[in-house]
Design an enzyme around this catalytic site. Structure first.
Site, short mmCIF file in Angstrom:
data_model
loop_
_atom_site.label_atom_id
_atom_site.label_comp_id
_atom_site.label_asym_id
_atom_site.label_seq_id
_atom_site.Cartn_x
_atom_site.Cartn_y
_atom_site.Cartn_z
N HIS A 72 0.83 -1.20 0.00
CA HIS A 72 0.00 0.00 0.00
C HIS A 72 0.86 1.25 0.00
O HIS A 72 2.01 1.23 0.44
CB HIS A 72 -0.98 0.02 1.17
N GLU A 88 6.14 -2.20 5.82
CA GLU A 88 5.55 -2.82 7.01
C GLU A 88 5.62 -4.34 6.96
O GLU A 88 5.41 -5.00 7.98
CB GLU A 88 4.10 -2.36 7.16
#
Length: 283
Positions: free
Chosen positions: A193, A240
């Site tokens: 993302h 992440e």
């Protein structure tokens, strides 16, 4: 000896907490996402882990851009979630586990990890959303949590290989803890993302699914990527993935996949959940 019984990966998007608070789990937008969690909740309720070691990244609540540790660990007895800038609702504090936390912290420093050790620490949605997902209604107070924070916001950030080594060192520390307790490891965040800039909204489903496969069968393959490559492949916040990689490093024995779900987009994010069972390595 402490026993690592398994691990969970999950997204920690703040919109998840809002959807749960507003009873939106069964709406068309959210249902495919929330449908992935009942098997994980069932497993956790059956296994009743004593402690969760939770890898997450702080989004500016405790560590802002002026002071950003590469790796931090909490050693407190309790952690509070504060307003992150949008009037977050008050939720129960998170229960800490100071004895095992200090054992891990000491072991990590001895193994060459210069940790920021936090005796007081505010935690944000990166930690509280996964707990609320696993124990709906914010009923997570019975389980003790050790927060391990990895810098995924400000360069320079630790590379995937280093995060994997951190996980291995934490797994080693847990194995050496001389108490008969069960531990589960959470890796949170991601997957692909990007939330701002010209590439905002990018999702690389093929790469996300490949990462989930590799996390089970060949985690060291993921350590070959650099952070820059992760950004190029899946967007700025794809770093992440490093929390998932750290989690997998802590599983030093046999790993068996019990459940998975992937859905995108959720809040412009590729969202995956994995449930892994773990057998401790033989001495």
């Amino acid at each position: 000896m402490a026993n690592i019984i398994g691990a969970v990966t999950t997204s920690h998007i703040p919109a998840i907490a809002n959807a749960m608070a507003n009873k939106q789990e069964d709406t068309p937008y959210w249902k495919p996402f929330f449908d992935g969690y009942p098997p994980v909740r069932k497993w956790l309720n059956e296994k009743q882990p004593d402690v969760i070691v939770l890898f997450y990244n702080d989004h500016g609540l405790e560590f802002f851009i002026d002071k950003k540790p590469t790796f931090a660990i909490g050693v407190a007895d309790e952690y509070h979630n504060s307003d992150e800038g949008w009037g977050i609702a008050t939720i129960p504090p998170v229960t800490g586990e100071s004895e095992l936390s200090w054992h891990i912290a000491n072991s990590l420093v001895e193994d060459g990890f210069d940790m920021t050790i936090c005796q007081e620490m505010k935690v944000d949605h990166g930690l509280t959303v996964p707990l609320s997902l696993m124990w709906p209604g914010n009923n997570y107070g019975h389980v003790k949590v050790i927060p391990v924070c990895i810098n995924c916001e400000q360069h320079p950030m630790p590379q995937p290989w280093r995060c994997f080594e951190l996980g291995k060192a934490i797994g080693k520390a847990i194995e050496s803890y001389d108490e008969d307790i069960s531990v589960a490891i959470f890796g949170t965040g991601g997957l692909s993302h990007q939330l701002d800039g010209e590439r905002a909204g990018i999702i690389n489903r093929e790469f996300d699914l490949e990462c989930m496969d590799k996390l089970v069968s060949d985690p060291e393959a993921l350590t070959k990527y650099s952070n820059l490559e992760l950004v190029e492949i899946g967007g700025a916040q794809t770093v992440e993935l490093n929390m998932w990689i750290a989690m997998r490093g802590a599983l030093r024995g046999k790993v068996t996949e019990l459940h998975r779900n992937y859905h995108a987009p959720i809040s412009n994010t590729g969202s995956g959940v994995l449930l892994l069972e773990h057998e401790m390595p033989s001495k």
